[in-house]
Design a protein around this motif. Sequence first.
Motif, PDB file in Angstrom:
ATOM      1  N   LEU A   1       0.832  -1.205   0.000  1.00 45.15           N
ATOM      2  CA  LEU A   1       0.000   0.000   0.000  1.00 45.15           C
ATOM      3  C   LEU A   1       0.865   1.253   0.000  1.00 45.15           C
ATOM      4  CD1 LEU A   1      -2.721   1.427   0.172  1.00 45.15           C
ATOM      5  CD2 LEU A   1      -2.652   1.125   2.664  1.00 45.15           C
ATOM      6  N   ALA A   2       1.902   1.276   0.818  1.00 47.26           N
ATOM      7  CA  ALA A   2       2.786   2.445   0.871  1.00 47.26           C
ATOM      8  C   ALA A   2       3.459   2.678  -0.483  1.00 47.26           C
ATOM      9  CB  ALA A   2       3.830   2.257   1.962  1.00 47.26           C
ATOM     10  N   LYS A   3       3.892   1.591  -1.114  1.00 49.12           N
ATOM     11  CA  LYS A   3       4.538   1.698  -2.423  1.00 49.12           C
ATOM     12  C   LYS A   3       3.547   2.187  -3.476  1.00 49.12           C
ATOM     13  CE  LYS A   3       7.202  -1.041  -5.766  1.00 49.12           C
ATOM     14  NZ  LYS A   3       7.753  -2.398  -6.074  1.00 49.12           N
ATOM     15  N   ALA A   4       2.331   1.640  -3.436  1.00 47.29           N
ATOM     16  CA  ALA A   4       1.319   2.018  -4.423  1.00 47.29           C
ATOM     17  C   ALA A   4       0.905   3.475  -4.241  1.00 47.29           C
ATOM     18  CB  ALA A   4       0.102   1.099  -4.297  1.00 47.29           C
ATOM     19  N   GLU A   5       0.758   3.922  -3.007  1.00 45.68           N
ATOM     20  CA  GLU A   5       0.386   5.315  -2.751  1.00 45.68           C
ATOM     21  C   GLU A   5       1.466   6.277  -3.220  1.00 45.68           C
ATOM     22  OE1 GLU A   5      -2.674   4.944   1.058  1.00 45.68           O
ATOM     23  OE2 GLU A   5      -0.516   5.119   1.436  1.00 45.68           O
ATOM     24  N   ALA A   6       2.731   5.884  -3.044  1.00 43.68           N
ATOM     25  CA  ALA A   6       3.829   6.720  -3.523  1.00 43.68           C
ATOM     26  C   ALA A   6       3.814   6.807  -5.047  1.00 43.68           C
ATOM     27  CB  ALA A   6       5.163   6.153  -3.030  1.00 43.68           C
ATOM     28  N   SER A   7       3.528   5.682  -5.697  1.00 41.71           N
ATOM     29  CA  SER A   7       3.450   5.679  -7.162  1.00 41.71           C
ATOM     30  C   SER A   7       2.300   6.555  -7.646  1.00 41.71           C
ATOM     31  CB  SER A   7       3.259   4.248  -7.678  1.00 41.71           C
ATOM     32  OG  SER A   7       4.390   3.453  -7.386  1.00 41.71           O
ATOM     33  N   LEU A   8       1.160   6.454  -6.978  1.00 46.93           N
ATOM     34  CA  LEU A   8      -0.001   7.259  -7.361  1.00 46.93           C
ATOM     35  C   LEU A   8       0.300   8.746  -7.183  1.00 46.93           C
ATOM     36  CD1 LEU A   8      -2.931   7.565  -8.213  1.00 46.93           C
ATOM     37  CD2 LEU A   8      -3.612   7.181  -5.830  1.00 46.93           C
ATOM     38  N   LYS A   9       0.940   9.098  -6.092  1.00 47.26           N
ATOM     39  CA  LYS A   9       1.282  10.495  -5.836  1.00 47.26           C
ATOM     40  C   LYS A   9       2.220  11.029  -6.909  1.00 47.26           C
ATOM     41  CE  LYS A   9       3.052  13.547  -2.174  1.00 47.26           C
ATOM     42  NZ  LYS A   9       3.585  13.604  -0.785  1.00 47.26           N
ATOM     43  N   ALA A  10       3.184  10.215  -7.336  1.00 46.72           N
ATOM     44  CA  ALA A  10       4.133  10.634  -8.370  1.00 46.72           C
ATOM     45  C   ALA A  10       3.429  10.853  -9.710  1.00 46.72           C
ATOM     46  CB  ALA A  10       5.236   9.588  -8.513  1.00 46.72           C
ATOM     47  N   VAL A  11       2.518   9.959 -10.046  1.00 42.77           N
ATOM     48  CA  VAL A  11       1.782  10.101 -11.311  1.00 42.77           C
ATOM     49  C   VAL A  11       0.897  11.341 -11.269  1.00 42.77           C
ATOM     50  CG1 VAL A  11       0.088   9.049 -12.853  1.00 42.77           C
ATOM     51  CG2 VAL A  11       1.851   7.633 -11.815  1.00 42.77           C
ATOM     52  N   GLN A  12       0.255  11.575 -10.143  1.00 39.38           N
ATOM     53  CA  GLN A  12      -0.619  12.750 -10.022  1.00 39.38           C
ATOM     54  C   GLN A  12       0.176  14.044 -10.118  1.00 39.38           C
ATOM     55  OE1 GLN A  12      -2.562  11.676  -6.331  1.00 39.38           O
ATOM     56  NE2 GLN A  12      -4.357  10.855  -7.400  1.00 39.38           N
ATOM     57  N   ALA A  13       1.411  14.052  -9.593  1.00 42.99           N
ATOM     58  CA  ALA A  13       2.259  15.231  -9.739  1.00 42.99           C
ATOM     59  C   ALA A  13       2.636  15.445 -11.198  1.00 42.99           C
ATOM     60  CB  ALA A  13       3.516  15.055  -8.887  1.00 42.99           C
ATOM     61  N   GLU A  14       2.905  14.356 -11.913  1.00 42.86           N
ATOM     62  CA  GLU A  14       3.218  14.446 -13.338  1.00 42.86           C
ATOM     63  C   GLU A  14       2.013  14.950 -14.123  1.00 42.86           C
ATOM     64  OE1 GLU A  14       5.127  11.607 -16.844  1.00 42.86           O
ATOM     65  OE2 GLU A  14       4.938  10.841 -14.797  1.00 42.86           O
ATOM     66  N   LYS A  15       0.828  14.491 -13.716  1.00 40.87           N
ATOM     67  CA  LYS A  15      -0.402  14.940 -14.370  1.00 40.87           C
ATOM     68  C   LYS A  15      -0.603  16.434 -14.193  1.00 40.87           C
ATOM     69  CE  LYS A  15      -5.415  14.077 -14.339  1.00 40.87           C
ATOM     70  NZ  LYS A  15      -6.496  13.268 -13.697  1.00 40.87           N
ATOM     71  N   ALA A  16      -0.308  16.950 -12.991  1.00 37.34           N
ATOM     72  CA  ALA A  16      -0.450  18.374 -12.741  1.00 37.34           C
ATOM     73  C   ALA A  16       0.509  19.203 -13.604  1.00 37.34           C
ATOM     74  CB  ALA A  16      -0.207  18.661 -11.266  1.00 37.34           C
ATOM     75  N   ALA A  17       1.657  18.602 -13.931  1.00 37.95           N
ATOM     76  CA  ALA A  17       2.648  19.300 -14.756  1.00 37.95           C
ATOM     77  C   ALA A  17       2.312  19.232 -16.247  1.00 37.95           C
ATOM     78  CB  ALA A  17       4.029  18.704 -14.519  1.00 37.95           C
ATOM     79  N   HIS A  18       1.354  18.379 -16.615  1.00 35.82           N
ATOM     80  CA  HIS A  18       0.933  18.243 -18.019  1.00 35.82           C
ATOM     81  C   HIS A  18      -0.583  18.398 -18.109  1.00 35.82           C
ATOM     82  CE1 HIS A  18       4.860  16.175 -18.142  1.00 35.82           C
ATOM     83  NE2 HIS A  18       4.888  16.547 -19.404  1.00 35.82           N
ATOM     84  N   PRO A  19      -1.120  19.587 -17.833  1.00 32.24           N
ATOM     85  CA  PRO A  19      -2.576  19.755 -17.928  1.00 32.24           C
ATOM     86  C   PRO A  19      -3.044  19.547 -19.364  1.00 32.24           C
ATOM     87  CG  PRO A  19      -1.497  21.884 -17.706  1.00 32.24           C
ATOM     88  CD  PRO A  19      -0.436  20.837 -17.498  1.00 32.24           C
ATOM     89  N   SER A  20      -4.169  18.867 -19.515  1.00 30.22           N
ATOM     90  CA  SER A  20      -4.669  18.575 -20.868  1.00 30.22           C
ATOM     91  C   SER A  20      -5.346  19.792 -21.472  1.00 30.22           C
ATOM     92  CB  SER A  20      -5.662  17.398 -20.793  1.00 30.22           C
ATOM     93  OG  SER A  20      -6.710  17.690 -19.906  1.00 30.22           O
TER      94      SER A  20
END
Length: 329
Positions: free
Chosen positions: A310-329
């Motif tokens: 769970l800790a690993k998955a949450e860290a991965s999700l947080k990283a992807v969401q940060a990347e998403k914020a840097a690439h607004p559609s």
Amino acid sequence: MNSRLVALAALLALAACAKQGPAAPPAKTLTFSIVSTENTQVQMQEWGPFLRDMEAATGLHVKPFFGSNYAAAIEAMRFKQSDLGWFTNQSGLEAVRRAGGEVFARTSKPSGPDGYQGVIIIRKGSGITLDKLLKCGARLSFGMGDAKSTSGTLAPMTYLFWPRNIEPARCFRTVRNAGAEANLLSVGSGVLDAATDNTNSMDRLAAQGTPIARKTLANLEVIWRSPTIPEDPMVWRKDLDPAIKDKVKGFILSYGTGTGKDAERQRAVLKRLQLGPFKAADDSHLIPVREMEAAGQVAAAKAKGDKPALAKAEASLKAVQAEKAAHPS
């Protein structure tokens, strides 16, 4: 014939060869892969005109590759048996990760907003509701998509099953993995009680307009829809010759966008594929499906009570969401 005449004939022959010049090299073959969501014969009828137009516009020999499943399309690119093609989001992500692929364009809708939904379908009048489906008990037969299917597997697992700690193999009497069209036909004919599918596949079946297509759709009912999924990516091998990339990209992005009879014909070809003109894209197009994947991993780890996972998955999700914020559609 004396020696002078022989020499003259030889000179004339050499001159003729010189005028002809060297033979032109054969056109390079470009292999275009198409994910097998429907019957191969139907797909060839739908994609054939588009591939012939690509051949004429680029001067390359274009041949199709129909994989028996998503993994086959990914492996074909990995081993350089295909050069580019149409992928689903999940299979396109795997092609980027494991097969040296790169997103260069994406599909669009012929009208209305972009995006589609994963769905769960049942036979109309069967009495199956979503609540009944989720009660499990190994009573119903269920169809899912390929393991690399975005709408047929990833979306229902992420948004429906994992959050409820449901494992389809244990929930249903039988689980069968098949393509989108096969799932539609199986539920419509009563072979399966329920199955995953997607709105694009249902639209394509409706566009066929055959008696069996109309009968199948008339027998179906949607009991669940996923959030909107981005349109599909077009992926090519990253190491493809840059000159070929330029030709292909120029063709893809201009197809069906002009004016006149030829552009109208091209738009008709795209409409048969349930597509509008292609749009430029890059690997950031896959961020939403990576977010979906990471969210699913979080839900699965929570369901299992696996704290390290769970800790690993949450860290991965947080990283992807940060990347998403840097690439607004």
